[in-house]
Design an enzyme around this catalytic site. Sequence first.
Site, PDB file in Angstrom:
ATOM      1  N   THR A   1       0.766  -1.272  -0.066  1.00 10.44           N
ATOM      2  CA  THR A   1       0.061  -0.004   0.105  1.00 10.44           C
ATOM      3  C   THR A   1       0.983   1.265  -0.111  1.00 10.44           C
ATOM      4  O   THR A   1       1.869   1.330   0.779  1.00 10.44           O
ATOM      5  CB  THR A   1      -0.892   0.046   1.129  1.00 10.44           C
ATOM      6  OG1 THR A   1      -1.825  -0.659   1.101  1.00 10.44           O
ATOM      7  CG2 THR A   1      -1.722   1.314   1.273  1.00 10.44           C
TER       8      THR A   1
ATOM      9  N   ILE B   1     -13.524  -3.371   1.450  1.00 10.50           N
ATOM     10  CA  ILE B   1     -12.858  -2.122   1.526  1.00 10.50           C
ATOM     11  C   ILE B   1     -11.880  -2.211   2.915  1.00 10.50           C
ATOM     12  O   ILE B   1     -12.449  -2.495   3.814  1.00 10.50           O
ATOM     13  CB  ILE B   1     -13.802  -0.919   1.600  1.00 10.50           C
ATOM     14  CG1 ILE B   1     -14.779  -1.079   0.200  1.00 10.50           C
ATOM     15  CG2 ILE B   1     -13.227   0.491   1.787  1.00 10.50           C
ATOM     16  CD1 ILE B   1     -15.802   0.009   0.273  1.00 10.50           C
TER      17      ILE B   1
ATOM     18  N   ASP C   1      -8.861   0.291   5.203  1.00  8.28           N
ATOM     19  CA  ASP C   1      -8.392   1.525   5.662  1.00  8.28           C
ATOM     20  C   ASP C   1      -8.048   2.803   4.882  1.00  8.28           C
ATOM     21  O   ASP C   1      -8.367   3.741   5.197  1.00  8.28           O
ATOM     22  CB  ASP C   1      -7.570   1.451   6.898  1.00  8.28           C
ATOM     23  CG  ASP C   1      -6.328   1.080   6.439  1.00  8.28           C
ATOM     24  OD1 ASP C   1      -5.453   1.984   6.475  1.00  8.28           O
ATOM     25  OD2 ASP C   1      -5.943   0.183   5.803  1.00  8.28           O
TER      26      ASP C   1
ATOM     27  N   THR D   1      -0.725   2.209   6.647  1.00 11.48           N
ATOM     28  CA  THR D   1      -0.248   0.974   5.776  1.00 11.48           C
ATOM     29  C   THR D   1      -0.348  -0.236   6.957  1.00 11.48           C
ATOM     30  O   THR D   1       0.279  -0.323   8.026  1.00 11.48           O
ATOM     31  CB  THR D   1       0.876   0.936   5.002  1.00 11.48           C
ATOM     32  OG1 THR D   1       1.253  -0.283   4.306  1.00 11.48           O
ATOM     33  CG2 THR D   1       2.218   1.388   5.727  1.00 11.48           C
TER      34      THR D   1
END
Length: 351
Positions: free
Chosen positions: A203, A232, A234, A254
């Site tokens: 991420t 989905i 954060d 992350t």
Amino acid sequence: MGLLNILCLALILASIPRISLSQNIVPTLLVHGGAGDVSDESIPFKKIGVKLAARVGYETLKKTGSVVEAVQQAVQSMEENDQFNSGYGSVLTWEGDVEMDASIMDGSTLNAGCVSLAKDILHPIALARSVMEKTRHMYLAGEGAMAFAVEEGFEILPEGSLVTEKSKKALEDYKNSLNGNNANKKQKSCPEIGDKIFGSPGTVGAVAIDAYGNVAAATSTGGITGKMPGRIGDSPILGGGTYADNDSGCVSATGQGETIMRFNVASKILALIEHFGMSAQDATAKVLEEMTHRFNQTAGVISIDGKGNLGIYFTSRRMSWAYQRGEELHYGIDKDEDVVEIVGEPRVEFL
């Protein structure tokens, strides 16, 4: 001056974003390329990627003066790099598809744009910014987000264009590790078996501050390998994985998304900065250590407080990160690693 004129002037002044001219803040662009069990063989490539992103973002900040533009360009640099779990390097759902989440936030106005379940576009962070600037909403997802992307002229790639051989192999390995692909395991398992993580823990995110104390944050991700369609994390959640406010600072997170959301990581860090006077580093370390202790899950965060202090901390094994401040380019991936390069004139193309 009449009373009415005074009131009008007061309203105008109140609407102007607050900036600080009294502090000696040095413009800074800080990025991360994901936290987790980063493999030894991928370290050189991760470092190259975050260093390039930091340079692109910083040069954008110098040229445009916009922290929002800077964090977007930094993230887009990593979305184009298959070493990271965003854009072209995104991991796959259980069915083998790419579904991406992203968010961007302007700390001077608290305006933000968030997207989820984006498909077949290279830069979901650009779509998030379009949501922020060109709609009356802050969050679009799924079919609505993609319809808006078409309206805005985003290039819709052929189906499967973002699927890499590396992400297909990670999904295959994950399914094999479950000793069978039954639906219950598909729905309830997490892509971590012991200490092994399947797919890139990459991420990506960026935070920035200018000389006036204006801040911005951006985060983009492909999620977790083998996730259920529609999941989905954060990254697009304001206060969870992303937040920016000139009154306190900016954060991009992350790690294990479900845990970051449950612990409201970004909001907690900025609350410690704003209300308890903690530095970005101390607040970031405190919140992540508390989260890991409570849930036995790891994460990483980059942050900048309103005074320009940086926070770089992770409870995972590794996190790739880099920042540029003036001619100094700092980067690292292991605990306590901080390599410094003097970069001088820009050697990267931007804008």
